[in-house]
Enzyme design. Structure first.
Site, mmCIF file in Angstrom:
data_model
loop_
_atom_site.group_PDB
_atom_site.id
_atom_site.type_symbol
_atom_site.label_atom_id
_atom_site.label_comp_id
_atom_site.label_asym_id
_atom_site.label_seq_id
_atom_site.Cartn_x
_atom_site.Cartn_y
_atom_site.Cartn_z
ATOM 1 N N GLY A 185 7.816 4.557 3.035
ATOM 2 C CA GLY A 185 8.549 4.992 4.232
ATOM 3 C C GLY A 185 7.724 5.905 5.115
ATOM 4 O O GLY A 185 6.639 5.555 5.591
ATOM 5 N N GLY A 186 8.261 7.101 5.339
ATOM 6 C CA GLY A 186 7.591 8.060 6.214
ATOM 7 C C GLY A 186 6.197 8.421 5.737
ATOM 8 O O GLY A 186 5.306 8.728 6.546
ATOM 9 N N GLY B 83 -15.740 -14.520 28.153
ATOM 10 C CA GLY B 83 -15.028 -13.281 27.854
ATOM 11 C C GLY B 83 -15.866 -12.312 27.046
ATOM 12 O O GLY B 83 -15.781 -11.095 27.217
ATOM 13 N N ALA B 84 -16.705 -12.858 26.175
ATOM 14 C CA ALA B 84 -17.505 -11.975 25.310
ATOM 15 C C ALA B 84 -18.443 -11.124 26.159
ATOM 16 O O ALA B 84 -18.635 -9.935 25.886
ATOM 17 C CB ALA B 84 -18.287 -12.783 24.306
HETATM 18 C C1 HXC Z 1 13.990 11.914 -4.037
HETATM 19 C C2 HXC Z 1 12.462 10.867 -5.363
HETATM 20 C C3 HXC Z 1 12.202 9.912 -4.379
HETATM 21 C C4 HXC Z 1 12.888 10.038 -3.124
HETATM 22 C C5 HXC Z 1 10.936 9.484 -6.053
HETATM 23 N N1 HXC Z 1 11.674 10.551 -6.395
HETATM 24 N N2 HXC Z 1 11.242 9.067 -4.821
HETATM 25 N N3 HXC Z 1 13.346 11.843 -5.204
HETATM 26 N N4 HXC Z 1 13.769 11.062 -3.004
HETATM 27 N N5 HXC Z 1 12.649 9.233 -2.107
HETATM 28 C C6 HXC Z 1 11.592 11.318 -7.634
HETATM 29 C C7 HXC Z 1 12.075 10.582 -8.859
HETATM 30 O O1 HXC Z 1 13.461 10.726 -8.996
HETATM 31 C C8 HXC Z 1 11.312 11.294 -9.969
HETATM 32 O O2 HXC Z 1 11.928 12.535 -10.230
HETATM 33 C C9 HXC Z 1 9.985 11.608 -9.311
HETATM 34 O O3 HXC Z 1 10.218 11.563 -7.904
HETATM 35 C C10 HXC Z 1 8.927 10.600 -9.649
HETATM 36 O O4 HXC Z 1 9.406 9.310 -9.359
HETATM 37 P P1 HXC Z 1 9.292 8.080 -10.386
HETATM 38 O O5 HXC Z 1 10.154 6.997 -9.884
HETATM 39 O O6 HXC Z 1 9.508 8.577 -11.763
HETATM 40 O O7 HXC Z 1 7.734 7.708 -10.231
HETATM 41 P P2 HXC Z 1 7.078 6.283 -10.173
HETATM 42 O O8 HXC Z 1 7.550 5.412 -11.273
HETATM 43 O O9 HXC Z 1 5.600 6.542 -10.083
HETATM 44 O O10 HXC Z 1 7.571 5.616 -8.793
HETATM 45 C C11 HXC Z 1 7.317 6.270 -7.571
HETATM 46 C C12 HXC Z 1 8.013 5.535 -6.388
HETATM 47 C C13 HXC Z 1 9.520 5.386 -6.707
HETATM 48 C C14 HXC Z 1 7.360 4.140 -6.195
HETATM 49 C C15 HXC Z 1 7.755 6.362 -5.132
HETATM 50 O O11 HXC Z 1 10.018 6.627 -7.172
HETATM 51 C C16 HXC Z 1 10.308 4.955 -5.511
HETATM 52 O O12 HXC Z 1 10.324 3.746 -5.188
HETATM 53 N N6 HXC Z 1 10.949 5.897 -4.828
HETATM 54 C C17 HXC Z 1 11.776 5.623 -3.677
HETATM 55 C C18 HXC Z 1 10.951 5.339 -2.459
HETATM 56 C C19 HXC Z 1 11.751 5.263 -1.180
HETATM 57 O O13 HXC Z 1 12.519 4.296 -1.007
HETATM 58 N N7 HXC Z 1 11.673 6.311 -0.310
HETATM 59 C C20 HXC Z 1 12.433 6.439 0.879
HETATM 60 C C21 HXC Z 1 11.604 5.783 2.009
HETATM 61 S S1 HXC Z 1 12.459 5.827 3.534
HETATM 62 P P3 HXC Z 1 11.826 13.287 -11.646
HETATM 63 O O14 HXC Z 1 12.766 14.438 -11.536
HETATM 64 O O15 HXC Z 1 12.219 12.271 -12.679
HETATM 65 O O16 HXC Z 1 10.400 13.722 -11.794
HETATM 66 C C22 HXC Z 1 11.721 7.045 4.413
HETATM 67 C C23 HXC Z 1 12.374 7.293 5.740
HETATM 68 C C24 HXC Z 1 11.480 7.997 6.716
HETATM 69 O O17 HXC Z 1 10.792 7.657 4.031
HETATM 70 C C25 HXC Z 1 11.538 7.397 8.065
HETATM 71 C C26 HXC Z 1 10.346 6.553 8.362
HETATM 72 C C27 HXC Z 1 10.293 5.996 9.725
#
Ligand code: HXC
Length: 517
Positions: free
Chosen positions: A172-173, A407-408
């Site tokens: 995401g962000g 063009g080049a």
């Molecule tokens: C809160 C989060 C989180 C999130 C991960 N964690 N992503 N907490 N918000 N977005 C936390 C987990 O709960 C976990 O907490 C710790 O971070 C590590 O994550 P894991 O899943 O255990 O690690 P891993 O297996 O390595 O996987 C990492 C990951 C996955 C691929 C990033 O966690 C994931 O897919 N997260 C969600 C990603 C996502 O959808 N983000 C939002 C994007 S939208 P603990 O306490 O167990 O350590 C966005 C909007 C912005 O960003 C606008 C853009 C224009």
């Protein structure tokens, strides 16, 4: 028993706690993945002992559902300033051991603070990114936090260099902010960039894909063009960021650093006089041409794995930074397609922002013909390149090594697009189109009615070739400034750059242009 002031002892305790990140278990997990901690990364990036941390005691301020039970000092990001090669930089390094390095309102506050300080002091800003994106528990506050960062990325673009080093899963962000910066470095099999991850894609479109095939370093450095450099390890990524900044000024009103060259400015490589094959359809390797002309071992290629028919990279020549743009005739004959146009455009604009002169080597049969390219908007993409070269006010030098068709010729920094010095090698072919194609169009009836159409076409093409497919007609009309021996290129470019050092070419005042995107 210590008779130190208990308040000092308390500070030491809190400070030590603030260094711990998300705790022993999560730190061990991070290391077990072969990843460094946020602080280890900072220390490797900066000159030893130069890091100063800012706002280490900030914590999150809670969430409406009270899901964020634990408060960690730093709130998942280490911020501060230090030096790279003796020059100040500001940076942040996300700590994956604290809520996955995710962006909270307070983390955004910390990042924006160092961004603002970098701008105010006119120094580069570096992001070490390892984050799950917006922290879900904080809802709109985390998304607003990203917006604050994106706005600064955009507004500070072209004022201070911004570098993103991707060191983990960046969703995401965490993928969008780097996309707004000057250089994105990824680590093979460790960093990923995507807006929506494999699970969401599976749910929405039914497509099954793993993280590496979706947004790994190989993907973004060869297919999407989102990233600029792929390296094998975190250490190499941090070293690459240091190396990149050595070519750049600290801000847009400084000149890039001068490095005393070991290589003589007068050096002429005799090999260059033999590098262009006599047969126009035979390829040679432009990367070798570049290496023989620039200061030895100074080429820092960017996006080397994407749109490989075009070459862009920073180099030094006579000790000064230059941006090199070229075609690679050994790949797709050096044709300009959509991706090549995008790659060159972005690089030309980066050099122009940061006062880095442009040296362009041209060998291209022109734009790639085809329905896919036309429907893909090659007009729009090629126009970007025209726009970028026309707009650039840095010193611009162009060397036509062989083909500069249609063009080049025009787009690749031609003289009347504002290039300061245009050189052609004796092997240069400067014409609207190739000889065979020109004969077919100009003498269609004559060829059709000839007793031997094939021989007639060949004869007419040869006449055309003699007239236009050489640099002498272009030089006689002033469209190239000089015809030089290839081996003379290095001293000639160095002399031209020296004469252009104080170039003054103010653009007409405007809010900003409207580049076709
Ligand atoms: C809160 C989060 C989180 C999130 C991960 N964690 N992503 N907490 N918000 N977005 C936390 C987990 O709960 C976990 O907490 C710790 O971070 C590590 O994550 P894991 O899943 O255990 O690690 P891993 O297996 O390595 O996987 C990492 C990951 C996955 C691929 C990033 O966690 C994931 O897919 N997260 C969600 C990603 C996502 O959808 N983000 C939002 C994007 S939208 P603990 O306490 O167990 O350590 C966005 C909007 C912005 O960003 C606008 C853009 C224009």
């Amino acid at each position: 028993m210590s008779n130190e002031d208990p308040r000092i002892l308390e500070l030491r305790k809190v400070r030590a706690k603030a260094q711990e990140g998300g705790g022993e278990e999560r730190n061990a997990k991070q290391h077990a993945k072969g990843k460094l901690s946020a602080r280890e990364r900072v220390n490797l990036l900066l000159d030893p002992g130069t890091f100063n941390e800012i706002e280490p005691f900030i914590t999150h301020q809670g969430d409406e559902l009270n899901l964020l039970k634990e408060k960690f000092y730093g709130d998942g990001v280490v911020t501060g300033y230090g030096q790279i090669n003796g020059r100040t930089v500001y940076l942040y390094s996300q700590d994956f051991t604290i809520y996955g390095g995710t962006l909270s309102e307070m983390q955004s506050h910390k990042i924006c603070r160092v961004m603002d300080l970098a701008l105010r002091n006119g120094v580069p800003f570096i992001s070490l990114i390892d984050s799950g994106g917006a922290r879900i528990q904080e809802g709109v506050r985390s998304m607003g936090g990203y917006a604050e960062i994106f706005r600064r990325n955009a507004q500070y673009s072209g004022v201070i260099p911004q570098v993103s080093v991707m060191l983990g899963p960046c969703a995401g962000g965490a993928a969008y902010s780097p996309a707004l910066t000057d250089l994105v470095i990824m680590v093979e099999n460790q960093s990923f960039m995507f807006l929506t991850g494999p699970e969401v894609i599976k749910a929405v479109t039914g497509e099954a894909v793993d993280a590496e095939s979706l947004g790994g370093s190989a993907v973004h450095n060869s297919i999407s063009g989102v990233a600029h450099i792929s390296v094998a390890s975190e250490r190499a990524a941090l070293e690459t960021a240091r190396k990149f900044l050595a070519y750049l000024p600290s801000n847009n009103v400084e000149n890039p650093p001068y490095i005393q060259p070991a290589d003589s400015p007068a050096r002429m490589d005799e090999e260059l006089n033999r590098i262009i094959p006599l047969e126009a359809t035979e390829a040679y390797v432009m990367r070798q041409v570049i290496e023989k002309i620039i200061d030895q071992d100074s080429f820092f290629e960017i996006q080397a794995g994407w749109a490989r028919n075009a070459i862009v990279g920073l180099a030094r020549i006579g000790g000064h930074s230059v941006g090199v743009v070229a075609q690679e005739p050994s790949i797709m004959a050096g044709v300009i397609d959509i991706d090549a146009a995008d790659k060159m455009t972005r690089f030309v604009r980066m050099c122009d922002c940061f006062n880095i002169p442009l040296v362009t080597f041209v060998d291209s049969p022109g734009f790639l013909p085809g329905i896919a390219q036309e429907h893909g908007g090659i007009i729009r993409h090629g126009a970007k390149l025209l726009y970028a070269y026309s707009e650039a006010t840095v010193p611009k030098i162009c060397v036509i090594t062989r083909k500069a068709y249609g063009g080049a010729y025009v787009v690749m920094s031609s003289k009347y697009l504002g290039t300061d010095v245009t050189y052609a090698w004796p092997s240069a072919e400067i014409a609207v189109i190739g000889a065979e194609g020109a004969a077919n169009i100009l003498f269609k009836k004559q060829i059709e009615s000839a007793a031997d159409p094939v021989a007639e076409r060949q004869k007419l093409a040869a006449e055309y070739r003699q007239k236009f497919n050489n640099p002498y007609y272009a030089a006689s009309t002033g469209y190239v400034d000089d015809i030089i021996e290839p081996r003379e290129s290095r001293p000639k470019i160095i002399a031209s750059l020296s004469a252009l050092r104080d170039k003054y070419a103010p653009a007409p005042p405007r809010k900003h242009g409207n580049i076709p995107v």
